[in-house]
Design an enzyme around this catalytic site. Structure first.
Site, PDB file in Angstrom:
ATOM      1  N   GLU A 163       0.823  -1.211   0.000  1.00  0.00           N
ATOM      2  CA  GLU A 163       0.000   0.000   0.000  1.00  0.00           C
ATOM      3  C   GLU A 163       0.855   1.258   0.000  1.00  0.00           C
ATOM      4  OE1 GLU A 163      -2.109  -2.977   2.821  1.00  0.00           O
ATOM      5  OE2 GLU A 163      -0.096  -2.614   1.999  1.00  0.00           O
ATOM      6  N   ALA A 203      13.356 -48.908   1.964  1.00  0.00           N
ATOM      7  CA  ALA A 203      14.629 -49.494   1.546  1.00  0.00           C
ATOM      8  C   ALA A 203      14.516 -51.011   1.639  1.00  0.00           C
ATOM      9  CB  ALA A 203      15.770 -48.987   2.434  1.00  0.00           C
ATOM     10  N   ALA A 204      15.445 -51.679   0.978  1.00  0.00           N
ATOM     11  CA  ALA A 204      15.521 -53.131   1.071  1.00  0.00           C
ATOM     12  C   ALA A 204      16.140 -53.536   2.410  1.00  0.00           C
ATOM     13  CB  ALA A 204      16.352 -53.680  -0.084  1.00  0.00           C
ATOM     14  N   ASP A 250      24.337 -40.984   3.813  1.00  0.00           N
ATOM     15  CA  ASP A 250      24.093 -40.791   2.376  1.00  0.00           C
ATOM     16  C   ASP A 250      24.925 -39.678   1.760  1.00  0.00           C
ATOM     17  OD1 ASP A 250      22.282 -42.793   2.323  1.00  0.00           O
ATOM     18  OD2 ASP A 250      20.505 -41.535   2.194  1.00  0.00           O
ATOM     19  N   LEU A 298      21.524 -32.102  -1.075  1.00  0.00           N
ATOM     20  CA  LEU A 298      20.339 -31.325  -0.684  1.00  0.00           C
ATOM     21  C   LEU A 298      20.080 -30.151  -1.616  1.00  0.00           C
ATOM     22  CD1 LEU A 298      20.663 -31.341   3.217  1.00  0.00           C
ATOM     23  CD2 LEU A 298      19.530 -32.979   1.706  1.00  0.00           C
ATOM     24  N   ARG A 311      17.735 -29.870  -8.454  1.00  0.00           N
ATOM     25  CA  ARG A 311      18.417 -29.959  -9.736  1.00  0.00           C
ATOM     26  C   ARG A 311      17.437 -30.216 -10.884  1.00  0.00           C
ATOM     27  NH1 ARG A 311      21.067 -33.059  -6.105  1.00  0.00           N
ATOM     28  NH2 ARG A 311      20.421 -35.029  -7.062  1.00  0.00           N
ATOM     29  N   GLY A 355      14.545 -39.073   6.023  1.00  0.00           N
ATOM     30  CA  GLY A 355      14.418 -40.465   6.390  1.00  0.00           C
ATOM     31  C   GLY A 355      13.303 -40.688   7.395  1.00  0.00           C
ATOM     32  N   PRO A 356      13.009 -41.970   7.724  1.00  0.00           N
ATOM     33  CA  PRO A 356      11.850 -42.294   8.547  1.00  0.00           C
ATOM     34  C   PRO A 356      11.890 -41.721   9.955  1.00  0.00           C
ATOM     35  CG  PRO A 356      12.943 -44.295   7.760  1.00  0.00           C
ATOM     36  CD  PRO A 356      13.721 -43.153   7.233  1.00  0.00           C
ATOM     37  N   THR A 357      13.088 -41.598  10.548  1.00  0.00           N
ATOM     38  CA  THR A 357      13.151 -41.125  11.931  1.00  0.00           C
ATOM     39  C   THR A 357      12.729 -39.668  12.028  1.00  0.00           C
ATOM     40  OG1 THR A 357      14.932 -42.679  12.415  1.00  0.00           O
ATOM     41  CG2 THR A 357      14.644 -40.841  13.936  1.00  0.00           C
TER      42      THR A 357
END
Length: 365
Positions: A46, A156-157, A194, A198, A201, A263-265
């Site tokens: 304004e 994940a496996a 990992d 982050l 891309r 990740g899961p945690t």
């Protein structure tokens, strides 16, 4: 009003302040000035528009603004008072200001004899301001939690490998959604295991124009050689496990939208604390079995305590599907439109535990 929304989009999409646009019309209905907010510490929309007018030109004019004019003094003065002092005769706004300190501009204008109308194109403005409105109402950033999993819910496996559960179209979609966030969060466990960059891309590997701030949550030290240190933005390290405190600190640093991808945690900590506004679940047509679940303990001990979600979108991405969901009780846009300031959890559950431990299951994007 649509012109004002177009102007608002010129402002920065990140930070604690909203993107606001303003159009001033002469008594005859002609556009005589325009303005928008350029970020914290600059003139509000304004005042920016009024600055393009001679002192007498605003008298009897109409100000069309995307957000109710503010009624508080921060780095700048109250816009409601600026409009009154300029002699504006009418104000039309789209969305009410939900802030405890900044709301009340409409009442102040009416008390000064200004004709005020609210709610014009409210749905469009609420959609445009959705993340900021939630952040302003709750006093914290808007939180998106993302994971990718098999159809049986595994991230994940059994050996921890997860590259790649989903295909290239799904992974590219993640990068584009990262670019819409102010900050991307991972735990120290993920950062150490990992070594993620982050970044956001493009398909060719180049960096997208907007990058989320990398934030690593936890107390374990991250080596100087870690990829996160090569991010275009210097990473923030938060030695805190209480996710509510993490969000409070991020908001103080101007973060409006958070993308949780740790990740899961870490994801489970946000879910358990009832601090998730949007879920992005990338489902791959595969089965993995085992115990590498996409989520861990979220505080549900019986079926009556289940966290129900409302699916808002199903988007095919190659062979995969993106499921976009939000807490079932109330739509964020609807809640954001209400001038409330209480920090009630967004999915209707009281927090149980809110700590994010440093354990890790490999990320899959």
């Amino acid at each position: 009003m649509r012109r004002a929304l177009h102007l608002a989009a010129n402002g920065p999409a990140e930070g604690v302040n909203p993107r606001v646009g303003c159009v001033i019309l002469s008594p005859a209905g002609d556009i005589i000035a325009e303005g928008w907010h350029r970020g914290a510490g600059t003139c509000h929309a304004e005042v920016d528009a009024l600055g393009h007018l001679d002192a007498a030109a605003a008298r009897g004019a109409t100000a069309v603004v995307t957000l109710e004019p503010c009624n508080h003094t921060g780095r700048t003065g109250p816009c409601a008072l600026a409009l009154i002092d300029a002699g504006i005769g009418r104000v039309v706004y789209a969305v009410a200001d939900p802030g405890q300190n900044s709301s009340g501009g409409a009442d102040r204008l009416r008390a000064a004899g200004v004709d005020v109308t609210g709610g014009l194109l409210a749905d469009e403005a609420q959609a445009f301001l959705a993340d900021w409105l939630v952040s302003a109402r709750l006093g914290r950033p808007f939180v998106t939690v993302k994971w990718a999993s098999s159809l049986d819910g595994r991230a994940a496996a059994a050996d921890g490998s997860s590259r790649w559960i989903t295909g290239p179209p799904a992974r590219q979609d993640v990068h584009e959604r990262r670019a819409a966030a102010d900050a991307i969060l991972v735990g120290t466990g993920t950062a150490l295991a990992d070594d993620p960059s982050l970044t956001a891309r493009a398909a060719d590997g180049s960096l997208l124009p907007h990058q989320p701030r990398p934030v690593v949550v936890g107390r374990r030290p991250i080596p100087a050689s870690a990829a996160v240190h090569r991010h275009p933005l210097p990473p923030w390290f938060v030695a805190e496990h209480d996710v509510a405190e993490v969000l409070a600190g991020l908001r103080e640093r101007g973060v409006r939208r958070v993308f949780v991808e740790g990740g899961p945690t870490l994801a489970s900590a946000f879910v358990r604390a009832s601090l998730v506004d949007e879920y992005l679940v990338y489902l791959a047509p595969t089965l993995l079995g085992g115990d590498r679940l996409a989520l861990g303990d979220i505080g549900v001990t019986g079926i009556d305590a289940q966290r129900r979600l409302r699916i808002e979108q199903l988007l095919p991405l190659g062979d995969d599907i993106l499921l976009v969901a939000r807490p079932a009780e109330t739509a964020p846009a609807d809640r954001a439109a209400q001038p409330q300031t209480q920090t009630t959890p967004t999915d209707g559950h009281r927090p149980a535990a809110t700590t994010a431990e440093d354990t890790h299951v490999h990320r899959n994007h």
